[in-house]
Design a protein around this motif. Structure first.
Motif, PDB file in Angstrom:
ATOM      1  N   CYS A 354     -13.419  -0.245   8.140  1.00 10.58           N
ATOM      2  CA  CYS A 354     -13.392   1.933   7.964  1.00 10.58           C
ATOM      3  C   CYS A 354     -12.404   0.637   9.077  1.00 10.58           C
ATOM      4  N   CYS A 357     -13.910   4.555  11.855  1.00 11.96           N
ATOM      5  CA  CYS A 357     -15.559   3.771  12.333  1.00 11.96           C
ATOM      6  C   CYS A 357     -15.682   2.546  12.513  1.00 11.96           C
ATOM      7  N   HIS A 359     -17.570   1.387  10.115  1.00 13.63           N
ATOM      8  CA  HIS A 359     -18.038   0.109   8.732  1.00 13.63           C
ATOM      9  C   HIS A 359     -17.424  -0.644   8.028  1.00 13.63           C
ATOM     10  N   CYS A 372     -15.164   5.550   2.933  1.00 12.94           N
ATOM     11  CA  CYS A 372     -15.835   5.563   3.829  1.00 12.94           C
ATOM     12  C   CYS A 372     -17.213   5.787   3.648  1.00 12.94           C
ATOM     13  N   CYS A 375     -18.437   7.385   7.269  1.00 11.86           N
ATOM     14  CA  CYS A 375     -18.009   8.090   8.234  1.00 11.86           C
ATOM     15  C   CYS A 375     -17.259   9.033   7.768  1.00 11.86           C
ATOM     16  N   PHE A 377     -14.775   8.938   6.173  1.00 11.74           N
ATOM     17  CA  PHE A 377     -12.653   8.435   6.246  1.00 11.74           C
ATOM     18  C   PHE A 377     -12.213   8.169   4.452  1.00 11.74           C
TER      19      PHE A 377
HETATM   20 ZN   LIG Z   1     -16.120   4.877   8.341  1.00 13.19          ZN
END
Ligand SMILES: [Zn+2]
Length: 441
Positions: A354, A357, A359, A372, A375, A377
């Motif tokens: 991501c 963030c 991830h 994501c 988060c 996103f």
């Molecule tokens: Zn994220």
């Protein structure tokens, strides 16, 4: 004619005139700034931030046709609201700020229509760019004294770089930009003639371009979209075999001498030549595309791409597409000739990480959108990869990035129009940048 009719007709005239003109953006650096000048300039950006955040915090009530007239706004200081006066921003600059908020809102609602999860507009922690939309009004340049006057400010600023602007250029909008290296004025001009040509050492005549984008860029190469850049740009191009070429090839196949063992007839050679010429035209178009993409990407301070196994694509499912789009041509050109290129390991998980963030998660080949799990996103798959390349390459922490880090600046857009879009086979589009607002808090 009343005023609005007058504006309409002059807009139309301008549009007509622009068709034969070439836009060029010049970077001018503000010079000899003393402490007070810097304070003055910072005040402009600060007021822009106040105004932006004041409106964003209550859009329904604060975004009105009169917003730009505001002389006082509230800012949040810890838990309290305090009044701040807008004393330095000129009315047109305020109008541009309000227009920018409107644009962002429109972008949001468009994303929403497309089914993206949409948050709301974020507060700006910093405003580093001010649009000076009308030359002669919002700002003026005195070419004799090398000074720039900005609406609302008594003090004139000395600028460096005015000599670059040709005498016959039509000066239009400007943009005042604050960077760590100083304060700059970007001036957009239109020229009637072709852009300046320069001779290279080998005696070839080349277009000159003045841009240097002092930011890194990541490039994702793909099948659906050929190039996706970390600044939200997508570059696509396709040079298909022309109908004429197909026809010529069919004709050639019927000529005596085409098959093995046949004596090659005069007509065969005639036909072969025609095919060759047509083929040559197409490969010239491809070369031109490659040159343009190369010239554009060269303007960036640093270029990140991943060393992917592009050969592997050729034999696979997408082989034919790749040939039409000559992606191999561009990647090898970049790899061999671009001094600013930084090749990233091909195993870096840029598609799986991501870019909001950090991830990491699995994403299937068919997913065009990266969502994501952590988060929330949501972002275009290729754009996410391109952004990750910059993040991996620069080792940039995910926080503390300027708000417009992933956007194409006006200067980049202008260069795009001039260098890329003047070739009809190249299509450039921008992913709605307002997706930045998708990131949840
Ligand atoms: Zn994220």
């Amino acid at each position: 004619m009343n005023k609005s009719e007058l504006i309409k007709s002059s807009l139309k005239e301008t549009k007509e005139r622009r068709k034969t003109q070439t836009p060029t953006v010049y970077q001018l650096k503000l010079q000899n700034l003393n402490q007070r000048d810097v304070e003055l300039l910072d005040r402009l950006f600060l007021e822009a931030k106040w105004l932006t955040n004041y409106v964003v915090s209550d859009i329904q009530n604060r975004l009105t046709p009169d917003t730009w007239k505001l002389k006082e706004v509230e800012v949040k200081v810890k838990d309290n609201f305090e009044k701040r006066e807008i004393t330095h921003l000129g009315s047109q600059i305020k109008q541009s700020i309000v227009e920018r908020i409107k644009d962002n809102l429109e972008g949001l609602s468009e994303s929403k229509k497309k089914g993206y999860k949409v948050g709301k507009l974020h507060f700006k922690s910093e405003v580093n760019s001010l649009v000076l939309k009308q030359y002669g009004n919002t700002y003026t340049i005195d070419f004799k004294t090398n000074k720039v006057h900005i609406q609302g400010i008594k003090k004139e600023f000395r600028v460096l770089g005015l000599h670059q602007i040709p005498d016959n250029a039509e000066v239009t909008k400007g943009e005042l930009i604050k960077k760590p290296s100083g304060y700059y004025l970007y001036v957009t001009t239109f020229l009637n003639a072709e852009p300046d040509k320069i001779k290279t050492r080998k005696g070839k005549v080349k277009e000159r371009y003045v841009e240097r984008f002092d930011k890194p860029i990541g490039i994702d190469f793909g099948i659906k979209d050929q190039l996706t850049l970390s600044n939200s740009m997508k570059i696509n191009y396709e040079v298909k075999e022309s109908k004429r070429l197909k026809r010529l090839q069919k004709q050639l196949a019927r000529k005596k001498g085409y098959r093995k063992g046949e004596v090659k007839s005069k007509n065969f050679f005639k036909s072969l030549n025609k095919s060759k010429r047509e083929y040559g035209k197409l490969s010239n178009i491809k070369k031109d595309i490659e040159n343009r993409v190369f010239a554009f990407i060269k303007s960036y301070e640093k270029v990140y791409m991943q060393d992917e196994n592009i050969k592997g694509w050729k034999s696979g499912l997408f082989g034919r597409n790749i040939q039409h789009t000559s992606i191999g041509g561009i990647t090898s050109r970049l790899k061999n000739n671009l001094e600013t290129l930084l090749l990233l390991d091909r195993f870096l998980p840029t598609t799986q990480t991501c870019s909001n963030c950090g991830h990491k998660q699995k994403i299937s080949l068919s997913d065009r959108v990266f969502k994501c799990e952590l988060c929330g996103f949501e972002i275009d798959r290729d754009w996410n990869s391109a952004r990750d390349m910059v993040l991996f390459g620069e080792k940039t922490p995910l926080k503390n990035l300027p708000e417009d880090f992933w956007e194409a600046t006006p200067v980049e857009r202008e260069a795009t129009a001039r260098i890329l879009e003047s070739n009809p086979y190249i299509r450039v589009s921008y992913i709605s940048v307002k997706q930045e607002a998708l990131s949840l808090n």
